[in-house]
Design a protein around this motif. Structure first.
Motif, PDB file in Angstrom:
ATOM      1  N   ALA A 289       0.831  -1.205   0.000  1.00 24.05           N
ATOM      2  CA  ALA A 289       0.000   0.000   0.000  1.00 24.05           C
ATOM      3  C   ALA A 289       0.868   1.259   0.000  1.00 24.05           C
ATOM      4  CB  ALA A 289      -0.925  -0.002   1.218  1.00 24.05           C
ATOM      5  N   TYR A 290       1.993   1.248   0.737  1.00 22.57           N
ATOM      6  CA  TYR A 290       2.894   2.401   0.726  1.00 22.57           C
ATOM      7  C   TYR A 290       3.478   2.610  -0.668  1.00 22.57           C
ATOM      8  CZ  TYR A 290       2.761   2.493   5.833  1.00 22.57           C
ATOM      9  OH  TYR A 290       2.355   2.597   7.140  1.00 22.57           O
ATOM     10  N   LEU A 291       3.868   1.518  -1.311  1.00 20.40           N
ATOM     11  CA  LEU A 291       4.451   1.630  -2.651  1.00 20.40           C
ATOM     12  C   LEU A 291       3.419   2.118  -3.654  1.00 20.40           C
ATOM     13  CD1 LEU A 291       7.297   1.024  -3.655  1.00 20.40           C
ATOM     14  CD2 LEU A 291       6.498  -1.186  -4.453  1.00 20.40           C
ATOM     15  N   VAL A 292       2.174   1.683  -3.507  1.00 22.35           N
ATOM     16  CA  VAL A 292       1.116   2.127  -4.424  1.00 22.35           C
ATOM     17  C   VAL A 292       0.858   3.613  -4.268  1.00 22.35           C
ATOM     18  CG1 VAL A 292      -1.356   1.937  -4.856  1.00 22.35           C
ATOM     19  CG2 VAL A 292       0.017  -0.118  -4.619  1.00 22.35           C
ATOM     20  N   ILE A 293       0.910   4.118  -3.033  1.00 26.32           N
ATOM     21  CA  ILE A 293       0.623   5.536  -2.799  1.00 26.32           C
ATOM     22  C   ILE A 293       1.788   6.412  -3.253  1.00 26.32           C
ATOM     23  CG2 ILE A 293       0.159   7.239  -1.006  1.00 26.32           C
ATOM     24  CD1 ILE A 293      -1.216   5.016   0.576  1.00 26.32           C
ATOM     25  N   VAL A 294       3.018   5.997  -2.956  1.00 24.96           N
ATOM     26  CA  VAL A 294       4.179   6.852  -3.215  1.00 24.96           C
ATOM     27  C   VAL A 294       4.581   6.808  -4.683  1.00 24.96           C
ATOM     28  CG1 VAL A 294       6.591   7.257  -2.597  1.00 24.96           C
ATOM     29  CG2 VAL A 294       4.959   6.570  -0.839  1.00 24.96           C
ATOM     30  N   HIS A 295       4.587   5.629  -5.298  1.00 29.92           N
ATOM     31  CA  HIS A 295       5.041   5.483  -6.692  1.00 29.92           C
ATOM     32  C   HIS A 295       3.993   4.728  -7.512  1.00 29.92           C
ATOM     33  CE1 HIS A 295       9.059   7.001  -5.753  1.00 29.92           C
ATOM     34  NE2 HIS A 295       9.059   6.217  -4.682  1.00 29.92           N
ATOM     35  N   PRO A 296       2.842   5.335  -7.764  1.00 28.73           N
ATOM     36  CA  PRO A 296       1.815   4.618  -8.546  1.00 28.73           C
ATOM     37  C   PRO A 296       2.218   4.399  -9.999  1.00 28.73           C
ATOM     38  CG  PRO A 296       1.149   6.886  -8.160  1.00 28.73           C
ATOM     39  CD  PRO A 296       2.388   6.665  -7.349  1.00 28.73           C
ATOM     40  N   ALA A 297       2.959   5.342 -10.567  1.00 32.96           N
ATOM     41  CA  ALA A 297       3.335   5.206 -11.977  1.00 32.96           C
ATOM     42  C   ALA A 297       4.261   4.027 -12.204  1.00 32.96           C
ATOM     43  CB  ALA A 297       4.007   6.491 -12.469  1.00 32.96           C
ATOM     44  N   ALA A 298       5.107   3.716 -11.238  1.00 31.43           N
ATOM     45  CA  ALA A 298       6.023   2.589 -11.389  1.00 31.43           C
ATOM     46  C   ALA A 298       5.350   1.249 -11.083  1.00 31.43           C
ATOM     47  CB  ALA A 298       7.235   2.770 -10.473  1.00 31.43           C
ATOM     48  N   VAL A 299       4.266   1.296 -10.326  1.00 30.55           N
ATOM     49  CA  VAL A 299       3.590   0.050  -9.950  1.00 30.55           C
ATOM     50  C   VAL A 299       2.590  -0.375 -11.009  1.00 30.55           C
ATOM     51  CG1 VAL A 299       2.082  -1.025  -8.238  1.00 30.55           C
ATOM     52  CG2 VAL A 299       3.920   0.471  -7.490  1.00 30.55           C
ATOM     53  N   PHE A 300       1.804   0.571 -11.498  1.00 30.77           N
ATOM     54  CA  PHE A 300       0.720   0.252 -12.429  1.00 30.77           C
ATOM     55  C   PHE A 300       1.191   0.408 -13.865  1.00 30.77           C
ATOM     56  CE2 PHE A 300      -1.900   2.124  -8.813  1.00 30.77           C
ATOM     57  CZ  PHE A 300      -2.119   0.877  -8.250  1.00 30.77           C
ATOM     58  N   SER A 301       0.759  -0.511 -14.697  1.00 30.00           N
ATOM     59  CA  SER A 301       1.036  -0.410 -16.128  1.00 30.00           C
ATOM     60  C   SER A 301       0.020   0.475 -16.824  1.00 30.00           C
ATOM     61  CB  SER A 301       1.017  -1.809 -16.761  1.00 30.00           C
ATOM     62  OG  SER A 301      -0.242  -2.435 -16.554  1.00 30.00           O
ATOM     63  N   GLN A 302      -1.145   0.694 -16.213  1.00 25.36           N
ATOM     64  CA  GLN A 302      -2.165   1.574 -16.757  1.00 25.36           C
ATOM     65  C   GLN A 302      -2.887   2.237 -15.602  1.00 25.36           C
ATOM     66  OE1 GLN A 302      -4.949  -0.760 -18.957  1.00 25.36           O
ATOM     67  NE2 GLN A 302      -5.439  -2.121 -17.262  1.00 25.36           N
ATOM     68  N   ASN A 303      -3.570   3.326 -15.905  1.00 26.71           N
ATOM     69  CA  ASN A 303      -4.251   4.091 -14.867  1.00 26.71           C
ATOM     70  C   ASN A 303      -5.749   4.020 -15.115  1.00 26.71           C
ATOM     71  OD1 ASN A 303      -4.715   5.706 -12.688  1.00 26.71           O
ATOM     72  ND2 ASN A 303      -4.133   7.618 -13.692  1.00 26.71           N
ATOM     73  N   GLY A 304      -6.332   2.867 -14.818  1.00 28.52           N
ATOM     74  CA  GLY A 304      -7.756   2.666 -15.031  1.00 28.52           C
ATOM     75  C   GLY A 304      -8.550   2.847 -13.759  1.00 28.52           C
ATOM     76  N   ALA A 305      -9.827   2.490 -13.847  1.00 28.08           N
ATOM     77  CA  ALA A 305     -10.717   2.646 -12.692  1.00 28.08           C
ATOM     78  C   ALA A 305     -10.306   1.729 -11.547  1.00 28.08           C
ATOM     79  CB  ALA A 305     -12.161   2.366 -13.110  1.00 28.08           C
ATOM     80  N   GLN A 306      -9.848   0.512 -11.883  1.00 28.11           N
ATOM     81  CA  GLN A 306      -9.443  -0.424 -10.837  1.00 28.11           C
ATOM     82  C   GLN A 306      -8.195   0.070 -10.114  1.00 28.11           C
ATOM     83  OE1 GLN A 306      -8.808  -4.409 -12.227  1.00 28.11           O
ATOM     84  NE2 GLN A 306      -9.691  -5.263 -10.377  1.00 28.11           N
ATOM     85  N   GLU A 307      -7.271   0.647 -10.860  1.00 26.07           N
ATOM     86  CA  GLU A 307      -6.064   1.188 -10.232  1.00 26.07           C
ATOM     87  C   GLU A 307      -6.388   2.385  -9.333  1.00 26.07           C
ATOM     88  OE1 GLU A 307      -4.907  -1.401 -13.416  1.00 26.07           O
ATOM     89  OE2 GLU A 307      -6.320   0.279 -13.329  1.00 26.07           O
ATOM     90  N   GLN A 308      -7.312   3.238  -9.799  1.00 26.42           N
ATOM     91  CA  GLN A 308      -7.714   4.378  -8.971  1.00 26.42           C
ATOM     92  C   GLN A 308      -8.384   3.909  -7.678  1.00 26.42           C
ATOM     93  OE1 GLN A 308      -7.056   7.513  -9.427  1.00 26.42           O
ATOM     94  NE2 GLN A 308      -6.065   7.284 -11.435  1.00 26.42           N
ATOM     95  N   HIS A 309      -9.211   2.874  -7.790  1.00 22.53           N
ATOM     96  CA  HIS A 309      -9.864   2.336  -6.588  1.00 22.53           C
ATOM     97  C   HIS A 309      -8.834   1.752  -5.627  1.00 22.53           C
ATOM     98  CE1 HIS A 309     -12.785   0.382  -4.042  1.00 22.53           C
ATOM     99  NE2 HIS A 309     -12.273  -0.805  -4.296  1.00 22.53           N
ATOM    100  N   LEU A 310      -7.837   1.067  -6.156  1.00 24.24           N
ATOM    101  CA  LEU A 310      -6.796   0.494  -5.299  1.00 24.24           C
ATOM    102  C   LEU A 310      -6.009   1.599  -4.609  1.00 24.24           C
ATOM    103  CD1 LEU A 310      -5.250  -1.955  -4.267  1.00 24.24           C
ATOM    104  CD2 LEU A 310      -3.850  -1.873  -6.340  1.00 24.24           C
ATOM    105  N   MET A 311      -5.687   2.680  -5.328  1.00 22.16           N
ATOM    106  CA  MET A 311      -4.963   3.789  -4.700  1.00 22.16           C
ATOM    107  C   MET A 311      -5.797   4.430  -3.593  1.00 22.16           C
ATOM    108  SD  MET A 311      -3.193   5.637  -7.993  1.00 22.16           S
ATOM    109  CE  MET A 311      -2.672   7.008  -6.966  1.00 22.16           C
ATOM    110  N   ALA A 312      -7.094   4.587  -3.825  1.00 20.81           N
ATOM    111  CA  ALA A 312      -7.944   5.196  -2.803  1.00 20.81           C
ATOM    112  C   ALA A 312      -8.017   4.327  -1.553  1.00 20.81           C
ATOM    113  CB  ALA A 312      -9.343   5.439  -3.374  1.00 20.81           C
ATOM    114  N   THR A 313      -8.221   3.017  -1.735  1.00 23.83           N
ATOM    115  CA  THR A 313      -8.290   2.120  -0.573  1.00 23.83           C
ATOM    116  C   THR A 313      -6.940   2.023   0.136  1.00 23.83           C
ATOM    117  OG1 THR A 313      -7.871   0.263  -2.087  1.00 23.83           O
ATOM    118  CG2 THR A 313     -10.162   0.759  -1.542  1.00 23.83           C
ATOM    119  N   ALA A 314      -5.831   2.068  -0.623  1.00 22.75           N
ATOM    120  CA  ALA A 314      -4.510   2.030   0.009  1.00 22.75           C
ATOM    121  C   ALA A 314      -4.271   3.280   0.849  1.00 22.75           C
ATOM    122  CB  ALA A 314      -3.430   1.887  -1.062  1.00 22.75           C
ATOM    123  N   GLY A 315      -4.664   4.454   0.311  1.00 25.98           N
ATOM    124  CA  GLY A 315      -4.513   5.679   1.089  1.00 25.98           C
ATOM    125  C   GLY A 315      -5.341   5.658   2.361  1.00 25.98           C
ATOM    126  N   GLU A 316      -6.565   5.168   2.272  1.00 21.89           N
ATOM    127  CA  GLU A 316      -7.419   5.085   3.455  1.00 21.89           C
ATOM    128  C   GLU A 316      -6.845   4.109   4.479  1.00 21.89           C
ATOM    129  OE1 GLU A 316     -12.141   4.216   4.530  1.00 21.89           O
ATOM    130  OE2 GLU A 316     -11.364   3.938   2.486  1.00 21.89           O
TER     131      GLU A 316
END
Length: 939
Positions: A289-316
């Motif tokens: 979750a820390y890696l997803v919040i700090v470096h999302p561009a390096a973790v995700f290959s695309q920035n879709g709805a599922q990735e946005q949902h994962l970032m939101a839940t990781a931040g929470e």
């Protein structure tokens, strides 16, 4: 001048067109052209020209052109002079306007100054109002503060008074106690020793319990403090890692100390279960979750709805986790409030679900799907590669090869060459190991069959002759069997099916062999009763007849598996001569030990090589020394009879293996003749088959009419006989409700058990798929993700104890509980999800016991499975079958059944083989019924 001087000469057409313009077209000319045409010089030129023409004087064209040019030049000069004069006037007006004094500037400046003053006055008023409001707020805060101080001072005084009162009461109580002790000192003096001992024991006991509780409490607080301190030393927070690079954060989070510290903290917060051998995977998922919040561009290959949902839940999750850590302090003994703990657990579960759903979309899921398709194509090739009739193998080879090359290139691109090769080899190995292991002919060939010919006549008339060698009851007539008890025993012991069943099974499976369990229970029961009868006869003094009868029976069985005239055949006949055994028994010199020793030496020479271990164990048992105890001898005799039955079965299977090519080739014709004979004799009718065909035809025609609302009825869109037959077969196998034998067509009478097995497997697939699909939806997972481990455990659970209409409610409840435990143990379920999923599992399994699904998810899955199987079975050409098989994995994953690619492939191949064999044997009757149905529909 000549005589023609008075003649007017007209100019050429091209020159006349330049001088004589059409009057109608002049109105469309521009102003400049018209002004030039209407100028004085032009009018004079035209007038002079006309006058000259009237006077019939011939003027030179050059003069006319010169005059016209001069007039045009004069007109241009006049226009230019007018423009110059106008420009001079404009320039003069501009200079005058520029030189004139500007009186508006002063007015603008005055207005700006006035606006500035007004703005300053308004700001001053606002500042005064705010200052007054702030002053009132400060005054109010000071009053509240003073009031609180007074209340605290008063509370402190009250507390001091209560403490002083308590001290006063305590002192008074002590004084009263001292006075009472002094008054009762004489009374208590006698019992002082006993009372002091009891008091000492009681006080020590109470003190010890209190000390234990306090020590335990202190130890727990210390353990929690050490856990928090170890995690704090890792310096893991969003603020501390935001400035670090992706590689640094990854190295920090993958370190063993931080994983261990985080695991202990998560257990302290009850986010992970306490186990003896914990797995670091849940902790790694949390730290991601820390890696997803700090470096999302390096973790995700695309920035879709599922990735946005994962970032939101990781931040929470991280925000809630760090807030919880900050609340743990010595004041609350490093314990987290239970109310806040539920919110943190909910956020943690939501994040895990979102992370698993995102990970399911990763390339690994796609790689698994393509590997499954590759394995499916390999399974098809393994099925058809040994075909020797027609060009089936050649047709399939190229299509399978092209599709496998395409899949291999995609798998290597996603997983890498090395990993792709490992995955494919492993998957193919597992697929081939799941198939029934085939023994080589050398392993299954009995040693006594050395002189048996490896081929039989290929004539169609040889089919009954070949099978008669296998079936012992066809060798003798019923009259002879009534006279000979041994023949009756041979008939009971025979495991061979009928000729029609034998040829039908070989046509469906060329590797078919008679199972040892076909009638093993019946034969063992008969052998046991035979031995019990011998034991009772020996007790009654009839040992000699029974001994001779058993020796004669054993000799008949052994002689059957060797060729007449062979040396082994002669040796067995001579050694087990019934007359000799009878005389030995009468003389009392017959020895069971010698008889069993002879059998221990002869059996290894008759059995197949793969039976060596079993025959060695039997030989050791037969040669064991048990004296002349008749009970032990009869038990050995029972085991000997059982093993000889196995040898007879091996010999029959060996002969069947040799005759299989001929039987397979002649199976269709033989079964067709037998079926025609049954119809001619009146044993069967085609009533069920006709009704079965009419139902399928009506269903397909209804669907065709639904797709054709204009009632065009194109012949190409009407169902064919092959499609009707396939639809009927698939509907029978995948329909709702149990499979009724009375409703089965007469042509499929030999396949009832096989179709029931396929239906049971389809029922298991639908039940398991519905359970897993509901769980995936509740956990917000991708339905295309494959839960193979859970599906395998559920499959074993349902196969071990399949639900049926006879299953009691208690057993159904236990089965539902076990099925729910499989999903619960594999995934972290919130309390609300557990309740809903447990209810869904119970509902689906209860409906599976009746084989009628009303649950929407189960009904949709059953319909999708039936449609998929129909689309693959109905394919006729090899190209269509290969294309259907190559896309089967993706189709099943989309349908919500990605775990059953292999099972569905095996089911499709079996149904396709049943359809081919049945159509080849009964095509005449099917075509007759099709014509009758078609004629009735046209009428």
């Amino acid at each position: 001048m000549s005589d023609d001087a008075g003649q007017v000469c007209a100019p050429p057409a091209r020159i006349a067109a330049r001088f004589y313009r059409d009057p109608k077209s002049r109105q469309y000319k521009s102003s400049a052209v018209s002004s030039r045409r209407n100028s004085l010089s032009s009018i004079q030129s035209h007038t002079s020209t006309r006058s000259l023409r009237r006077s019939s004087s011939c003027q030179s064209n050059y003069i006319a052109q010169h005059l016209r040019r001069a007039s045009i030049i004069e007109a241009r000069k006049a226009r230019l002079a007018d423009r110059a004069a106008h420009a001079e006037k404009v320039r003069l007006r501009a200079a005058m306007a520029k030189a004139a004094p500007r009186g508006d500037a002063s007015a603008s400046e005055e207005r700006a100054l006035a606006a500035q003053m007004a703005r300053e006055n308004h700001l001053a008023k606002v500042a005064a109002a705010c200052a007054e409001e702030v002053q009132r707020a400060k005054q109010k805060a000071q009053e509240i503060k003073t009031k609180k101080l007074e209340e605290e001072k008063q509370a402190r005084l009250d507390m001091e008074e209560r403490m002083a009162d308590a001290d006063r009461r305590r002192a008074e109580y002590k004084r009263n106690l001292t006075s009472r002790k002094s008054r009762r000192a004489s009374e208590l003096e006698k019992k002082l020793d006993d009372v002091s001992e009891v008091d000492d024991d009681t006080s020590s006991k109470l003190d010890q319990e209190t000390a234990v509780l306090r020590i335990q409490r202190a130890w727990r607080v210390r353990q929690r403090r050490l856990i928090i301190r170890a995690f704090s030393e890792c310096n893991l927070s969003l603020k501390s890692i935001r400035e670090r690079s992706f590689e640094e954060v990854g190295a920090l989070l993958s370190g063993t100390p931080i994983i261990q510290a985080t695991t202990r903290v998560l257990r302290l917060l009850a986010l992970q279960d306490v186990e003896d051998t914990p797995s670091p995977q849940p902790t790694r998922t949390f730290l991601s979750a820390y890696l997803v919040i700090v470096h999302p561009a390096a973790v995700f290959s695309q920035n879709g709805a599922q990735e946005q949902h994962l970032m939101a839940t990781a931040g929470e999750l991280v925000e809630s986790f760090e807030s919880a850590i900050s609340l743990l302090s010595p004041t609350n003994h490093f314990e987290f409030p239970s109310s806040s703990l539920q919110d943190l657990s909910r956020v943690y579960t939501t994040y895990l679900s979102a992370f698993d759903a995102w990970r399911a979309q990763d390339s690994s899921a796609l790689v698994e799907t393509m590997v499954a398709s590759f394995v499916e194509l390999d399974a098809i090739w393994q099925t058809v590669k040994d075909d020797t009739q027609g060009a089936v193998a050649q047709d399939y080879r190229q299509g399978i090869r092209d599709n496998q090359v395409m899949l291999l290139s995609k798998i290597r691109k996603l997983a890498g060459p090395d990993r792709a090769d490992i995955l494919i080899k492993k998957a193919i190995g597992e697929s081939r190991r799941r198939r029934v292991k085939r023994r080589t002919p050398a392993e299954v060939r009995p040693r006594a069959a050395a002189d048996v010919e490896d081929s039989v006549t290929e004539s169609s008339e040889a089919l009954p002759v070949v099978t008669e060698n296998f079936v012992q009851e066809s060798a003798q007539s019923d009259a002879d069997s009534q006279d000979d008890v041994r023949t009756n025993l041979a008939r009971l012991f025979s495991p061979m099916p009928s000729n029609r069943v034998l040829t039908h099974e070989l046509a469906i499976d060329k590797d078919f062999r008679i199972s040892p369990n076909a009638r093993s229970d019946i034969r063992d029961v008969i052998n046991r009763e035979l031995c019990d009868g011998m034991r009772a006869g020996v007790e009654q003094g009839m040992g000699t007849p029974w001994t001779v009868a058993m020796a004669q029976e054993i000799r008949a069985k052994l002689v059957h598996i060797v060729k007449p005239g062979n040396s082994m055949h002669n040796f067995i006949v001579e050694a087990l001569d019934t007359d000799l055994i009878y005389r030995q028994c009468e003389q009392g010199i017959f020895s069971y030990a010698s008889f069993f020793s002879f059998m221990a030496n002869i059996l290894p020479k008759l059995c197949a090589p793969f039976r060596d271990a079993q025959v060695k164990a039997l030989a050791d048992d037969l040669e064991s020394s048990d004296g002349e105890d008749m009970g032990a001898m009869i038990e050995k005799l029972f085991r000997l009879l059982h093993f000889i039955d196995l040898l007879s079965l091996d010999y029959s299977n060996f002969l069947l293996m040799n005759a299989a090519p001929v039987l397979i080739r002649e199976s269709a014709g033989y079964e067709s003749r037998m079926f025609a004979a049954d119809i001619a004799s009146g044993k069967i009718t085609l009533a069920c088959t006709s009704r079965w065909w009419r139902n399928a035809s009506g269903n397909l025609l209804t669907e065709a009419d639904r797709r054709d609302p204009e009632q065009v009825r194109n012949p190409a869109d009407r169902p064919t006989a092959h499609q009707i037959y396939t639809r009927a077969l698939v509907d029978t196998t995948f329909g709702q409700g149990p499979l009724s034998v009375n409703d089965m067509p007469e042509t499929l009478a030999l396949d009832v058990e096989r179709l029931c097995t396929i239906k049971q497997k389809a029922l298991h697939m639908t039940t398991i798929g519905a359970i897993l699909l509901v769980a995936k939806n509740m956990l917000k997972r991708d339905v295309r993700s494959s839960w193979k481990a859970e599906a395998s455990r559920l499959w074993d659970l349902l196969s071990k104890d399949p639900p049926s209409e006879t299953t009691s409610e208690e057993d159904l409840a236990n089965l539902s509980s076990d099925a729910f435990s499989v999903v619960e143990n594999a995934h972290n379920l919130p309390p609300s999800t557990k309740t809903a999923l447990q209810s869904a599992v119970s509902r689906v399994i209860t409906q599976a016991s009746t084989q009628r699904f009303t649950d929407p998810v189960a009904k949709v899955l059953g319909s999708r499975l039936r449609s998929h199987v129909f689309s693959r079975v109905v394919a006729k050409t090899s190209g269509e079958r290969v294309r259907a098989a190559s896309g089967a994995s993706e189709a099943l994953a989309t349908a919500g059944l990605p775990e059953f690619v292999t099972h569905v492939g095996e089911m499709v191949e079996l149904l396709r083989k049943v359809a081919e064999v049945d159509w080849a044997s009964h095509a005449i009757w099917y075509e007759q019924i099709a014509r009758e149905v078609s004629g009735a529909g046209d009428a």
